[in-house]
Design an enzyme around this catalytic site. Structure first.
Site, mmCIF file in Angstrom:
data_model
loop_
_atom_site.group_PDB
_atom_site.id
_atom_site.type_symbol
_atom_site.label_atom_id
_atom_site.label_comp_id
_atom_site.label_asym_id
_atom_site.label_seq_id
_atom_site.Cartn_x
_atom_site.Cartn_y
_atom_site.Cartn_z
ATOM 1 N N ASP A 12 0.846 -1.188 0.000
ATOM 2 C CA ASP A 12 0.000 0.000 0.000
ATOM 3 C C ASP A 12 0.888 1.247 0.000
ATOM 4 O OD1 ASP A 12 -3.213 0.513 1.042
ATOM 5 O OD2 ASP A 12 -1.804 2.191 1.079
ATOM 6 N N SER A 34 -12.151 3.449 -0.938
ATOM 7 C CA SER A 34 -11.805 4.601 -1.779
ATOM 8 C C SER A 34 -11.417 4.183 -3.190
ATOM 9 C CB SER A 34 -10.664 5.395 -1.139
ATOM 10 O OG SER A 34 -9.510 4.594 -0.992
ATOM 11 N N HIS A 61 -10.253 -5.383 -3.119
ATOM 12 C CA HIS A 61 -8.908 -5.657 -2.611
ATOM 13 C C HIS A 61 -8.975 -6.060 -1.155
ATOM 14 C CE1 HIS A 61 -9.829 -1.370 -2.277
ATOM 15 N NE2 HIS A 61 -9.140 -1.376 -1.142
ATOM 16 N N LEU A 62 -8.047 -6.936 -0.766
ATOM 17 C CA LEU A 62 -7.858 -7.318 0.628
ATOM 18 C C LEU A 62 -6.680 -6.530 1.159
ATOM 19 C CD1 LEU A 62 -9.548 -9.721 -0.467
ATOM 20 C CD2 LEU A 62 -8.057 -11.241 0.857
ATOM 21 N N HIS A 63 -6.870 -5.885 2.302
ATOM 22 C CA HIS A 63 -5.743 -5.280 3.015
ATOM 23 C C HIS A 63 -5.154 -6.354 3.927
ATOM 24 C CE1 HIS A 63 -6.776 -0.888 2.397
ATOM 25 N NE2 HIS A 63 -7.974 -1.409 2.190
ATOM 26 N N GLY A 123 -15.202 3.409 4.186
ATOM 27 C CA GLY A 123 -13.836 3.789 3.848
ATOM 28 C C GLY A 123 -13.291 3.262 2.548
HETATM 29 P P1 5GP Z 1 -9.683 1.334 0.429
HETATM 30 O O1 5GP Z 1 -9.766 2.647 1.127
HETATM 31 O O2 5GP Z 1 -10.383 1.378 -0.903
HETATM 32 O O3 5GP Z 1 -10.114 0.167 1.267
HETATM 33 O O4 5GP Z 1 -8.141 1.067 0.161
HETATM 34 C C1 5GP Z 1 -7.468 1.606 -0.916
HETATM 35 C C2 5GP Z 1 -6.011 1.571 -0.586
HETATM 36 O O5 5GP Z 1 -5.292 1.765 -1.769
HETATM 37 C C3 5GP Z 1 -5.578 2.665 0.396
HETATM 38 O O6 5GP Z 1 -5.017 2.070 1.550
HETATM 39 C C4 5GP Z 1 -4.573 3.473 -0.408
HETATM 40 O O7 5GP Z 1 -3.490 3.916 0.373
HETATM 41 C C5 5GP Z 1 -4.153 2.510 -1.489
HETATM 42 N N1 5GP Z 1 -3.765 3.139 -2.727
HETATM 43 C C6 5GP Z 1 -4.451 4.105 -3.400
HETATM 44 N N2 5GP Z 1 -3.811 4.440 -4.534
HETATM 45 C C7 5GP Z 1 -2.693 3.664 -4.578
HETATM 46 C C8 5GP Z 1 -1.628 3.556 -5.517
HETATM 47 O O8 5GP Z 1 -1.566 4.228 -6.545
HETATM 48 N N3 5GP Z 1 -0.649 2.652 -5.234
HETATM 49 C C9 5GP Z 1 -0.684 1.868 -4.117
HETATM 50 N N4 5GP Z 1 0.323 1.013 -3.947
HETATM 51 N N5 5GP Z 1 -1.675 1.945 -3.212
HETATM 52 C C10 5GP Z 1 -2.666 2.838 -3.438
#
Ligand code: 5GP
Length: 113
Positions: free
Chosen positions: A30, A94, A99-101, A92
């Site tokens: 991330d 975005s 995707h899985l964190h 949250g």
């Molecule tokens: P969400 O908020 O959708 O659950 O998680 C999206 C994640 O993608 C966030 O933790 C954010 O930091 C990460 N992210 C967004 N844009 C990019 C990018 O261009 N490259 C990488 N490696 N991570 C990204």
């Protein structure tokens, strides 16, 4: 679904720190890590949110979890890590490409914020 930045990362059109890849998914660090280890596991098939997955995606969803196990083990957090899927902007999400964190390397509280 509308294409996201993750589709560009999967196609290698923009850079990412890729730690795992197979025919069905990609895992990369991330860009804004919330823990010492913070890796995203992303299916190559564009599914916007978890709720958009269907029965045809059952094997893929299981595969993503097994890859999460592998990625966690490979990064030394296999005994204690958290897997998070944000489904919807209200909690949250975005980037609207499933995707899985994978988070680990520090302690976490429960319930999550
Ligand atoms: P969400 O908020 O959708 O659950 O998680 C999206 C994640 O993608 C966030 O933790 C954010 O930091 C990460 N992210 C967004 N844009 C990019 C990018 O261009 N490259 C990488 N490696 N991570 C990204």
């Amino acid at each position: 679904m509308t294409e996201t930045i993750f589709a560009k990362i999967i196609r290698r059109e923009i850079p990412a720190d890729v730690v795992y890849e197979d025919d069905r998914c990609l895992a990369f660090r991330d860009v804004n890590p919330q823990a010492p280890v913070h890796i995203l596991v992303v299916p190559k098939q564009p599914i916007a949110r978890l709720i958009d997955a269907g029965e045809n995606d059952e094997a893929l969803l299981g595969h993503l979890l097994l890859v999460a196990n592998q990625v966690a083990a490979d990064h030394g957090i296999g005994e204690a890590f958290r897997v998070v899927v944000n489904n919807g902007a209200g909690v949250g999400q975005s980037v609207f490409h499933l995707h899985l964190h994978i988070l680990g390397g520090r302690s976490f509280t429960w319930p999550p914020g």
